[in-house]
Write a protein that holds these residues in place. Structure first.
Motif, mmCIF file in Angstrom:
data_model
loop_
_atom_site.group_PDB
_atom_site.id
_atom_site.type_symbol
_atom_site.label_atom_id
_atom_site.label_comp_id
_atom_site.label_asym_id
_atom_site.label_seq_id
_atom_site.Cartn_x
_atom_site.Cartn_y
_atom_site.Cartn_z
ATOM 1 N N ARG A 101 0.830 -1.206 0.000
ATOM 2 C CA ARG A 101 0.000 0.000 0.000
ATOM 3 C C ARG A 101 0.864 1.257 0.000
ATOM 4 N NH1 ARG A 101 -4.600 0.884 -1.945
ATOM 5 N NH2 ARG A 101 -5.197 -1.155 -1.134
ATOM 6 N N ARG A 102 1.953 1.238 0.752
ATOM 7 C CA ARG A 102 2.866 2.382 0.773
ATOM 8 C C ARG A 102 3.478 2.609 -0.616
ATOM 9 N NH1 ARG A 102 5.636 5.300 4.606
ATOM 10 N NH2 ARG A 102 4.975 3.937 6.319
ATOM 11 N N GLY A 103 3.844 1.511 -1.286
ATOM 12 C CA GLY A 103 4.396 1.640 -2.622
ATOM 13 C C GLY A 103 3.436 2.327 -3.571
ATOM 14 N N TRP A 104 2.159 1.975 -3.493
ATOM 15 C CA TRP A 104 1.165 2.598 -4.358
ATOM 16 C C TRP A 104 1.000 4.084 -4.026
ATOM 17 C CZ3 TRP A 104 -0.979 2.800 -8.713
ATOM 18 C CH2 TRP A 104 -2.213 3.408 -8.930
ATOM 19 N N LEU A 105 0.977 4.411 -2.734
ATOM 20 C CA LEU A 105 0.853 5.810 -2.329
ATOM 21 C C LEU A 105 2.061 6.631 -2.770
ATOM 22 C CD1 LEU A 105 -0.629 5.377 1.266
ATOM 23 C CD2 LEU A 105 -1.832 6.195 -0.764
ATOM 24 N N LEU A 106 3.234 6.029 -2.708
ATOM 25 C CA LEU A 106 4.441 6.735 -3.136
ATOM 26 C C LEU A 106 4.404 7.019 -4.638
ATOM 27 C CD1 LEU A 106 7.143 4.867 -1.030
ATOM 28 C CD2 LEU A 106 6.414 7.243 -0.770
ATOM 29 N N ILE A 107 3.817 6.103 -5.409
ATOM 30 C CA ILE A 107 3.663 6.364 -6.845
ATOM 31 C C ILE A 107 2.717 7.547 -7.070
ATOM 32 C CG2 ILE A 107 2.668 5.437 -8.973
ATOM 33 C CD1 ILE A 107 3.771 2.712 -8.149
ATOM 34 N N LEU A 108 1.621 7.569 -6.326
ATOM 35 C CA LEU A 108 0.674 8.675 -6.470
ATOM 36 C C LEU A 108 1.299 10.005 -6.091
ATOM 37 C CD1 LEU A 108 -2.610 7.098 -5.018
ATOM 38 C CD2 LEU A 108 -2.026 7.452 -7.420
ATOM 39 N N THR A 109 2.217 9.973 -5.140
ATOM 40 C CA THR A 109 2.863 11.214 -4.705
ATOM 41 C C THR A 109 4.146 11.502 -5.471
ATOM 42 O OG1 THR A 109 3.947 9.996 -2.901
ATOM 43 C CG2 THR A 109 1.881 11.112 -2.393
ATOM 44 N N GLY A 110 4.405 10.736 -6.539
ATOM 45 C CA GLY A 110 5.525 11.045 -7.422
ATOM 46 C C GLY A 110 6.876 10.565 -6.950
ATOM 47 N N GLN A 111 6.923 9.506 -6.128
ATOM 48 C CA GLN A 111 8.193 8.999 -5.601
ATOM 49 C C GLN A 111 8.395 7.559 -6.082
ATOM 50 O OE1 GLN A 111 8.743 10.250 -1.270
ATOM 51 N NE2 GLN A 111 6.554 10.657 -1.548
ATOM 52 N N GLU A 112 8.686 7.435 -7.362
ATOM 53 C CA GLU A 112 8.706 6.112 -7.985
ATOM 54 C C GLU A 112 9.841 5.231 -7.473
ATOM 55 O OE1 GLU A 112 9.522 4.392 -12.417
ATOM 56 O OE2 GLU A 112 8.012 5.976 -12.245
ATOM 57 N N ARG A 113 11.018 5.798 -7.269
ATOM 58 C CA ARG A 113 12.156 4.974 -6.844
ATOM 59 C C ARG A 113 11.893 4.350 -5.477
ATOM 60 N NH1 ARG A 113 16.421 5.483 -3.712
ATOM 61 N NH2 ARG A 113 15.982 7.662 -3.234
ATOM 62 N N GLN A 114 11.425 5.156 -4.527
ATOM 63 C CA GLN A 114 11.106 4.620 -3.207
ATOM 64 C C GLN A 114 9.957 3.622 -3.290
ATOM 65 O OE1 GLN A 114 11.502 7.777 -4.111
ATOM 66 N NE2 GLN A 114 12.177 9.103 -2.415
ATOM 67 N N ALA A 115 9.043 3.864 -4.229
ATOM 68 C CA ALA A 115 7.899 2.962 -4.394
ATOM 69 C C ALA A 115 8.359 1.573 -4.804
ATOM 70 C CB ALA A 115 6.932 3.527 -5.431
ATOM 71 N N ARG A 116 9.302 1.496 -5.728
ATOM 72 C CA ARG A 116 9.792 0.192 -6.172
ATOM 73 C C ARG A 116 10.380 -0.600 -5.004
ATOM 74 N NH1 ARG A 116 10.445 -1.307 -11.421
ATOM 75 N NH2 ARG A 116 9.950 0.236 -13.037
ATOM 76 N N GLU A 117 11.166 0.061 -4.169
ATOM 77 C CA GLU A 117 11.776 -0.622 -3.026
ATOM 78 C C GLU A 117 10.705 -1.166 -2.082
ATOM 79 O OE1 GLU A 117 14.328 2.250 -1.275
ATOM 80 O OE2 GLU A 117 15.727 2.323 -2.978
ATOM 81 N N ALA A 118 9.695 -0.344 -1.795
ATOM 82 C CA ALA A 118 8.622 -0.784 -0.898
ATOM 83 C C ALA A 118 7.839 -1.948 -1.506
ATOM 84 C CB ALA A 118 7.685 0.382 -0.602
ATOM 85 N N LEU A 119 7.574 -1.883 -2.799
ATOM 86 C CA LEU A 119 6.810 -2.946 -3.456
ATOM 87 C C LEU A 119 7.574 -4.261 -3.484
ATOM 88 C CD1 LEU A 119 5.362 -0.831 -6.394
ATOM 89 C CD2 LEU A 119 4.024 -1.913 -4.578
ATOM 90 N N GLU A 120 8.868 -4.203 -3.766
ATOM 91 C CA GLU A 120 9.678 -5.422 -3.795
ATOM 92 C C GLU A 120 9.714 -6.077 -2.417
ATOM 93 O OE1 GLU A 120 10.779 -6.916 -6.299
ATOM 94 O OE2 GLU A 120 11.110 -5.493 -7.937
ATOM 95 N N GLU A 121 9.922 -5.268 -1.374
ATOM 96 C CA GLU A 121 9.963 -5.822 -0.018
ATOM 97 C C GLU A 121 8.585 -6.338 0.395
ATOM 98 O OE1 GLU A 121 11.314 -4.565 4.526
ATOM 99 O OE2 GLU A 121 11.504 -3.126 2.875
ATOM 100 N N GLY A 122 7.534 -5.594 0.030
ATOM 101 C CA GLY A 122 6.185 -6.039 0.351
ATOM 102 C C GLY A 122 5.836 -7.351 -0.331
ATOM 103 N N LEU A 123 6.295 -7.522 -1.576
ATOM 104 C CA LEU A 123 6.056 -8.776 -2.296
ATOM 105 C C LEU A 123 6.745 -9.937 -1.592
ATOM 106 C CD1 LEU A 123 5.046 -10.344 -4.761
ATOM 107 C CD2 LEU A 123 7.091 -9.604 -5.989
ATOM 108 N N LEU A 124 7.977 -9.724 -1.143
ATOM 109 C CA LEU A 124 8.713 -10.774 -0.450
ATOM 110 C C LEU A 124 7.985 -11.214 0.813
ATOM 111 C CD1 LEU A 124 11.346 -12.452 -0.100
ATOM 112 C CD2 LEU A 124 12.277 -10.524 1.165
ATOM 113 N N LEU A 125 7.541 -10.257 1.633
ATOM 114 C CA LEU A 125 6.869 -10.603 2.884
ATOM 115 C C LEU A 125 5.496 -11.215 2.633
ATOM 116 C CD1 LEU A 125 7.816 -7.511 5.071
ATOM 117 C CD2 LEU A 125 8.608 -9.858 5.352
#
Length: 859
Positions: free
Chosen positions: A565-589
């Protein structure tokens, strides 16, 4: 001369093929100018060894300004090679290299080796004095063995040597330094086995350079090896040389077995080896269990101090697993460990660790004992660590028919199946609960109806269940029912009711001290704030979630969902690089906990890949996500719509509009009409995304009128639901369609309203879109001017709202028209206009416009 182990001998003498097959960027270049003593390994020599990967991500970590670097990992994780690669990056820095692998472990010997490396004799000052006056250089201690006296001496050197003198220490065990102090002082970089292990991407890159006669899956190799560099190297070497033709399994490879024997097992005390043989069969290991098995309270600490490939499990704070190759090797060598595991299962059951007891019972295996433990598991325990995954694995092992004959376990089984998205099996078990617990049957039926796409039925049943549960004071079930009703209300578009129910649920959680349930309801709050257009508040709620979750036992399931969810919010707020990191870690967990929300991470990442033109990777992500959901037996109603919409979007990016149109038509059929399904509870705005994509397809055909009508309907529905984030996006899309139809005046008004909403909501990705650039809107100058064009020092900066008002003033709109566009009162607009004139030091609207353009605030 001491004989080399078989694996080390072959790796040294047979691996010329590796050098030939590897790309030159994988090899470490030679580096002159490094001091050498007899006991030193000169990097010039080592750099010519084949098969060594250059790892930029780790070298960048070591390139920091911190003067102490500690590589702490078991044998075979590439510590020495990484140190050599780092040394070659310091061309003008003298390097003192001490190879301590075979040296005597004592302080006196370490001092002697230092003296030899520094060319000191009996008449020279002491090592301490020499290093105190060394202004520049890198000291590498390779193969350092921590001892109390040597650790104390080294820390003394760190404290008294110049800060320009750098240190790099490679060790298998963590020294007894005050690591926390050095980390807090920002003077220490610590890389452990998790950081040093090869990633899947690095393994893929490595395999792409090799010419093997058989196809090898990087994913499978990473799974078998956990990124263990020595194991991967030996395994690939044996496959190339024909040593290991019969087997493709890394843990059965003779070279790997030999390496483990010589580098790990032979260095362990007998009592530790005996304990390893037992816990190799155990599904997990922690301090209390080690103490029980070994009759030694310090057993786990001793194992960890020996660095016997123990890894902490994702989402857990105290459970460990043996390194995969070692575990499989020991399991095959010592197949019968049932008696100690049976005793451990009994002990865990008596200690109240019912999930752990259940796992041990199945490892023996003892199905009857496992069902007894399963019947004692509380609902909240499903959210802890990776317990959901363990329960689902156990259900698969036992079979649903066997479990149905044991009614005491039906509640936790039903909850686990619902959380895991296995709706058909969940429906069977929920029906059986009706006879013994009708209140629970209602609560579970509401959750099932919501997952099946019947939110209205879920709301009706859930309200009835909540009333009965309250009369019987069943607080845990009430909290979960509040969460279900919150998500049902959101799916039906009722934000106000959802917010009220969520507040009631979270208050009850706090009164009853249910931390994990409170975290669950905070995730519902995040979704509410997102849909209401309060992105900063949603991110703040996630920060609160993180702080609260740390206080509990840990939850891979909740943490993974929060990161996605944080990754998606970061994309909406224009922070794509941080979003990718959050999404990858979220997928792992999420994968570790077997949470179906895992499908959202690859879906979002696929969209990012498609935006960058990488359609092959995007399609592969979606295919992998579909296979994952299928392997977990997740019901299609939970994930199919999400993946189909992402597929359609990727096809449209690749200009395959007809295929996308057909797929969108099928999706929209499910969610429209009298008997339509409601969207998945984690994706209540799915209808809007489908509509936006369909409108884009219509525009590609030139059907602007139909697209306009469709977007008008979406806008009205979003406004009725108070989904403000969709309102903003719909206005933005509608502005583009209106522009294409030739009504520029109306398009400007719509776009101005959308931009003002995007600014207040924090949707910076929308502000950075190409539609704004295409229209040449001066609203774009608002957020951009803050960053790119600084006004004159004597001018006070305008707020974002004032910039939005000023841009409309510049277009000739009246205060009344501006108020209508920005959803403000005329009095507020008039106040903003006065503030603008005051800040720009002008007396009229015309002068304000001219002044703003001169300062670069307007285009």
């Amino acid at each position: 001369m001491e004989a080399l182990p078989l694996g080390a001998f072959l790796l040294k003498h047979v691996s010329g093929w590796w050098y030939e097959c590897c790309h030159q960027d994988f090899l470490t270049p030679s580096q002159p100018g490094i001091r050498r003593a007899e006991n030193m390994t000169h990097p010039d020599e080592v750099s010519k060894a084949p098969g060594l990967l250059v790892r930029p991500r780790l070298l960048e970590s070591l390139d920091s300004d911190r003067r102490i670097r500690l590589l702490c990992a078991p044998a075979g994780f590439g510590k020495s090679e990484l140190a050599r690669q780092f040394a070659t990056r310091l061309p003008h820095c003298p390097v003192v290299w001490l190879d301590l692998h075979s040296a005597e472990k004592s302080l006196e010997n370490l001092r002697t080796q230092f003296a030899e490396a520094l060319d000191l004799d009996e008449l020279s000052p002491s090592v301490e004095e020499v290093l105190k006056h060394r202004k520049q250089g890198l000291v590498v201690l390779d193969g350092y063995c921590p001892e109390k006296t040597t650790d104390k001496w080294l820390e003394h050197l760190f404290e008294h040597c110049p800060t320009t003198l750098q240190w790099l220490v490679c060790t298998r065990r963590l020294p007894s330094w005050r690591v926390g102090r050095w980390l807090l002082a920002d003077e220490l970089t610590l890389l452990g086995a998790e950081e040093l292990a090869l990633t899947e991407a690095e393994i893929k890159l490595l395999l792409s350079q090799l010419k093997l006669n058989r196809r090898i899956s990087a994913v499978e190799l990473q799974r078998q090896s956990d990124g263990w560099i020595a194991g991967i190297s030996l395994h690939l070497l044996s496959l190339r040389s024909g040593v290991d033709r019969p087997f493709g399994l890394l843990h059965r490879n003779s070279l790997v077995e030999d390496y483990l024997d010589s580098e790990v097992l032979e260095h362990l005390p007998k009592e530790m080896l005996s304990l390893l043989r037992v816990i190799a069969h155990a599904p997990f290991v922690d301090g209390p269990l080690c103490a029980f098995l070994a009759d030694d309270p310090m057993a786990l600490r001793k194992l960890r101090s020996e660095q016997v490939f123990l890894r902490r499990l994702p989402g857990s704070t105290d459970h460990f697993t043996l390194f995969a190759p070692l575990k499989r090797l020991l399991q095959e060598r010592y197949p019968d460990q049932a008696p100690p595991l049976l005793a451990a299962s009994q002990w865990l059951h008596l200690a109240g660790a019912h999930v752990e007891a259940f796992r041990y019972a199945l490892a023996i295996p003892d199905a009857s004992r496992g069902l007894v433990s399963m019947g004692q598991i509380a609902t909240r325990e499903l959210l802890i660590g990776q317990n959901l995954n363990y329960l689902l694995e156990g259900i698969d092992q036992l079979g649903i028919a066997w479990i149905e004959q044991n009614p005491q376990a039906l509640e936790v089984v039903s909850r686990a199946l619902l959380l895991g998205g296995r709706l058909e099996q969940a429906e069977r078990t929920i029906q059986l609960i009706a006879e013994q617990d009708f209140d629970l049957h209602l609560a579970l039926s509401a959750e099932l109806a919501l997952h099946q796409g019947h939110a209205q039925e879920a709301q009706r049943i859930g309200c009835r269940a909540l009333d009965r549960l309250a009369r019987n004071e069943r607080w845990a079930q009430m909290i979960l029912c509040f969460s279900c009703l919150t998500r049902a209300s959101l799916t039906m578009g009722d934000v106000v009711t959802a917010k009220r129910l969520q507040h009631q649920g979270i208050e009850l959680s706090r009164r009853k001290g249910e931390t994990l349930f409170e975290c669950l309801l905070i995730l519902d709050e995040v979704l509410i704030e997102e849909l209401a257009g309060n992105l900063p508040r949603a991110l703040q709620a996630l920060d609160q979630f993180d702080q609260l979750l740390v206080q509990g036992p840990g939850s891979a399931l909740l943490q993974g969902a929060a990161l996605i969810r944080r990754g998606w919010l970061l994309i909406l707020t224009g922070q794509e690089r941080q979003a990718r990191e959050a999404l990858e870690e979220g997928l792992l967990l999420s994968c570790a906990s077997r949470n179906p929300v895992a499908c959202h991470a690859p879906a979002i990442l696929a969209q990012l890949d498609a935006n960058n033109g990488d359609f092959a990777t995007a399609q592969q992500r979606l295919a992998d996500a579909q296979r994952l959901m299928h392997s977990w037996n997740v019901a299609e109603v939970i994930y199919r719509g999400v993946l189909d919409l992402c597929t359609a979007r990727i096809w449209m990016k690749a200009n395959h509009y007809e295929s996308a149109s057909r797929l969108l038509s099928r999706v929209r059929e499910q969610y429209e009409g009298e008997h339509a399904l409601t969207p998945p509870s984690a994706y209540p705005d799915l209808y809007a995304l489908a509509g936006f994509l369909q409108a884009e397809v219509l525009c590609s055909r030139g059907s602007f009128g139909e697209a306009n009508t469709l977007l008008d309907q979406l806008l009205q529905r979003a406004e009725g639901n108070a989904f403000n984030i969709i309102v903003c996006q719909a206005q933005h899309a509608l502005a583009e369609v209106v522009r294409l139809r030739g009504d520029l005046h109306k398009a400007e008004r719509l776009l101005a309203s959308a931009a003002a909403m995007a600014i207040s909501q924090g949707q910076h990705n929308l502000l950075m879109g190409t539609h704004l650039e295409a229209m040449g809107s001066s609203l774009q100058a608002g957020p951009v001017a803050d960053l790119q064009t600084a006004p004159a020092p004597e001018v006070e900066l305008l707020s974002r709202r004032e910039l939005a008002v000023l841009s409309l003033i510049a277009k000739g709109y009246s205060n009344f028209e501006i108020a209508k566009i920005l959803s403000l009162s005329p009095y507020t607009v008039k106040t903003h206009a006065k503030h603008i004139n005051s800040k720009l030091k002008v007396s009229s609207r015309t002068m304000a416009t001219a002044r703003a353009k001169a300062l670069g605030l307007l285009l």
